[in-house]
Design an enzyme around this catalytic site. Structure first.
Site, PDB file in Angstrom:
ATOM      1  N   HIS A  54      98.561  12.878  45.974  1.00  0.00           N
ATOM      2  CA  HIS A  54      98.932  14.078  45.225  1.00  0.00           C
ATOM      3  C   HIS A  54     100.454  14.179  45.222  1.00  0.00           C
ATOM      4  O   HIS A  54     101.134  13.681  46.142  1.00  0.00           O
ATOM      5  CB  HIS A  54      98.359  15.330  45.879  1.00  0.00           C
ATOM      6  CG  HIS A  54      96.876  15.437  45.762  1.00  0.00           C
ATOM      7  ND1 HIS A  54      96.202  16.599  46.049  1.00  0.00           N
ATOM      8  CD2 HIS A  54      95.922  14.536  45.399  1.00  0.00           C
ATOM      9  CE1 HIS A  54      94.906  16.423  45.868  1.00  0.00           C
ATOM     10  NE2 HIS A  54      94.719  15.178  45.472  1.00  0.00           N
ATOM     11  N   GLU A  56     102.465  16.548  45.989  1.00  0.00           N
ATOM     12  CA  GLU A  56     103.017  17.152  47.204  1.00  0.00           C
ATOM     13  C   GLU A  56     103.039  16.155  48.361  1.00  0.00           C
ATOM     14  O   GLU A  56     104.010  16.063  49.105  1.00  0.00           O
ATOM     15  CB  GLU A  56     102.195  18.370  47.653  1.00  0.00           C
ATOM     16  CG  GLU A  56     102.042  19.450  46.621  1.00  0.00           C
ATOM     17  CD  GLU A  56     100.759  19.316  45.821  1.00  0.00           C
ATOM     18  OE1 GLU A  56     100.503  18.239  45.237  1.00  0.00           O
ATOM     19  OE2 GLU A  56      99.999  20.293  45.773  1.00  0.00           O
ATOM     20  N   CYS A  87      96.828  19.357  50.843  1.00  0.00           N
ATOM     21  CA  CYS A  87      98.278  19.475  50.700  1.00  0.00           C
ATOM     22  C   CYS A  87      98.806  20.684  51.463  1.00  0.00           C
ATOM     23  O   CYS A  87      99.892  20.619  52.056  1.00  0.00           O
ATOM     24  CB  CYS A  87      98.653  19.547  49.229  1.00  0.00           C
ATOM     25  SG  CYS A  87      98.349  17.986  48.352  1.00  0.00           S
TER      26      CYS A  87
END
Length: 151
Positions: A54, A56, A87
């Site tokens: 992801h 992040e 995250c």
């Protein structure tokens, strides 16, 4: 507010680049206490065949590598979509000072939606949270991306 918008614009650039690669358009930027961009990333889950890639997570990994520390105390994270539970825990573990996010994620969000990670005692650190910054543009990117997939 200019600082918020300028860094969210960089996150939106990363989201647009992710969409161009066929990834869900989410972008993230990590800013040091001095205001310098330390890391920036967009989603790469498909490209890397990695469900943890992801925006992040990639930005946190890059910022930790750049600083030589597993902690990012004093750093701020700008992301175009409400972080998921995974995250959110990484944000807590990294000790991110402030989290700015654009669009809420009613389906998979982990902060204001669903598990609300930062309300749990297992979240050893809770950042300051600011939502809705750049929300309209981020929401359009996401809606257009998914509409094109359905079309």
């Amino acid at each position: 507010m200019d600082g918020f918008n300028s860094h969210m614009r960089a996150a939106l650039e990363e989201a647009r680049a992710a969409a161009a690669r066929g990834e869900v358009p989410v972008g993230a930027v990590i800013v040091s206490p001095s205001g310098a961009v330390v890391a920036r990333a967009g989603n790469r889950t498909r490209e890397f065949a990695d469900p943890t890639a992801h925006a992040e997570m990639l930005a946190i990994r890059a910022a930790c590598a750049a600083t030589g520390s597993e902690r990012l105390a004093g750093h701020d994270l700008y992301v175009t979509l409400e972080p998921c539970a995974m995250c959110a825990m990484a944000i807590s573990a990294a000790r991110i000072r402030r989290l700015y996010f654009a669009a809420p994620d009613p389906k998979s969000g982990g902060i204001l939606q669903g598990p609300r990670i930062f309300t749990h005692p297992q979240a050893h650190h809770v950042p300051e949270i600011y939502d809705g910054i750049g929300e309209a543009e981020a929401a359009v990117l996401l809606k257009d991306f998914f509409a094109a997939r359905r079309g």
